[in-house]
Design a protein around this motif. Structure first.
Motif, PDB file in Angstrom:
ATOM      1  N   ALA A  17       0.746  -0.983  -0.154  1.00 16.10           N
ATOM      2  CA  ALA A  17       0.035  -0.048   0.140  1.00 16.10           C
ATOM      3  C   ALA A  17       0.999   1.206   0.091  1.00 16.10           C
ATOM      4  N   GLY A  18       1.863   1.350   0.756  1.00 19.02           N
ATOM      5  CA  GLY A  18       2.547   2.461   0.834  1.00 19.02           C
ATOM      6  C   GLY A  18       3.504   2.504  -0.731  1.00 19.02           C
ATOM      7  N   LEU A  19       4.017   1.675  -1.325  1.00 16.78           N
ATOM      8  CA  LEU A  19       4.471   1.597  -2.646  1.00 16.78           C
ATOM      9  C   LEU A  19       3.445   2.108  -3.761  1.00 16.78           C
ATOM     10  N   ALA A  20       2.107   1.666  -3.446  1.00 18.56           N
ATOM     11  CA  ALA A  20       1.343   2.122  -4.282  1.00 18.56           C
ATOM     12  C   ALA A  20       0.884   3.740  -3.991  1.00 18.56           C
ATOM     13  N   TYR A  21       0.797   4.059  -2.891  1.00 17.57           N
ATOM     14  CA  TYR A  21       0.651   5.308  -2.539  1.00 17.57           C
ATOM     15  C   TYR A  21       1.697   6.293  -2.830  1.00 17.57           C
ATOM     16  N   LEU A  22       3.002   5.934  -2.897  1.00 17.05           N
ATOM     17  CA  LEU A  22       4.008   6.616  -3.466  1.00 17.05           C
ATOM     18  C   LEU A  22       4.428   6.549  -4.811  1.00 17.05           C
ATOM     19  N   ASP A  26      -0.430   9.812 -10.845  1.00 16.77           N
ATOM     20  CA  ASP A  26      -0.922  11.189 -10.640  1.00 16.77           C
ATOM     21  C   ASP A  26      -0.297  12.093  -9.433  1.00 16.77           C
ATOM     22  N   ARG A  27      -0.120  11.398  -8.214  1.00 17.60           N
ATOM     23  CA  ARG A  27       0.177  12.167  -7.194  1.00 17.60           C
ATOM     24  C   ARG A  27       1.443  11.683  -6.354  1.00 17.60           C
ATOM     25  N   GLY A  28       1.884  10.810  -7.014  1.00 13.11           N
ATOM     26  CA  GLY A  28       2.939  10.000  -6.364  1.00 13.11           C
ATOM     27  C   GLY A  28       4.260  11.058  -6.179  1.00 13.11           C
ATOM     28  N   ARG A  29       4.656  11.604  -7.264  1.00 17.66           N
ATOM     29  CA  ARG A  29       5.856  12.564  -7.405  1.00 17.66           C
ATOM     30  C   ARG A  29       5.685  13.739  -6.265  1.00 17.66           C
ATOM     31  N   ALA A  30       4.368  14.208  -6.155  1.00 19.22           N
ATOM     32  CA  ALA A  30       4.379  15.307  -4.798  1.00 19.22           C
ATOM     33  C   ALA A  30       4.282  14.584  -3.386  1.00 19.22           C
ATOM     34  N   ARG A  31       3.735  13.394  -3.428  1.00 13.95           N
ATOM     35  CA  ARG A  31       3.891  12.618  -2.270  1.00 13.95           C
ATOM     36  C   ARG A  31       5.303  12.249  -1.833  1.00 13.95           C
ATOM     37  N   ARG A  34       6.884  15.434  -0.875  1.00 18.58           N
ATOM     38  CA  ARG A  34       6.633  15.805   0.642  1.00 18.58           C
ATOM     39  C   ARG A  34       7.236  14.905   1.701  1.00 18.58           C
ATOM     40  N   ALA A  35       7.296  13.383   1.269  1.00 17.30           N
ATOM     41  CA  ALA A  35       7.853  12.574   2.312  1.00 17.30           C
ATOM     42  C   ALA A  35       9.370  12.974   2.459  1.00 17.30           C
ATOM     43  N   LEU A  36      10.065  13.297   1.270  1.00 18.94           N
ATOM     44  CA  LEU A  36      11.344  13.571   1.562  1.00 18.94           C
ATOM     45  C   LEU A  36      11.741  14.689   2.293  1.00 18.94           C
ATOM     46  N   ASP A  37      10.780  16.147   2.238  1.00 19.87           N
ATOM     47  CA  ASP A  37      10.866  17.083   2.978  1.00 19.87           C
ATOM     48  C   ASP A  37      10.553  17.138   4.263  1.00 19.87           C
ATOM     49  N   GLN A  38       9.819  15.944   4.630  1.00 21.63           N
ATOM     50  CA  GLN A  38       9.429  15.679   6.125  1.00 21.63           C
ATOM     51  C   GLN A  38      10.595  14.741   6.776  1.00 21.63           C
TER      52      GLN A  38
END
Length: 159
Positions: A17-22, A26-31, A34-38
């Motif tokens: 699920a985490g790999l699918a989320y990232l 469509d939204r993976g690049r932004a996610r 954001r994960a890298l920034d966090q």
């Protein structure tokens, strides 16, 4: 064995699920950004916390070393300075300073006034005696309704 397999399967599902989320097209690049920034922010905060703790420990160590050399010990410069310091000492000891008059002459502290209990009188005397620069403490403190210790002889002689 069945529970171990279920836990393993749940873990794999979570990773998927985490790999699918990232990896979402469509939204993976932004996610991911954001994960890298966090993650970078967490590292920066941890570094600042570590630096702060290090400075605190160094300051505490420096203070301990200074106290070992005798720094931070009160040394009066005059009788007036000592009198003001004794007012602070009495306040810190919980003695109502509005009811106590403090005089100092050549290191001899004189306490006058009335306090509500003999425990307060004893606490005031003990606090003053322990202050560096006080060579002797003359206490004329008394309870309400009783004469001051330096007046009792005069009152008895008048009777």
């Amino acid at each position: 064995m069945k529970v171990k397999g279920m836990v393993k399967a749940a873990g794999l599902v979570a990773v998927g699920a985490g790999l699918a989320y990232l990896g979402d097209p469509d939204r993976g690049r932004a996610r991911r950004a954001r994960a890298l920034d966090q993650a970078r922010a967490r590292v920066r905060r941890a570094g600042r916390r570590a630096a702060s703790r290090s400075r605190d420990a160094a300051g505490r160590l420096e203070g301990t070393a200074a106290r070992a050399r005798g720094a931070g010990t009160y040394t009066p410069e005059s009788d007036v300075d000592l009198r003001e310091h004794l007012h602070q000492v009495l306040a810190e000891a919980g003695v109502p300073t509005s009811d106590v008059t403090v005089d100092v002459a050549d290191g001899v502290a004189t306490l006058r006034g009335q306090l509500g209990s003999s425990a307060l009188i004893a606490r005031a005397h003990e606090a003053v005696v322990e202050v560096p620069g006080v060579t002797r403490c003359e206490s004329y403190l008394h309870l309400p309704g009783s004469p001051a210790p330096n007046k009792s002889e005069a009152i008895e002689a008048a009777r």
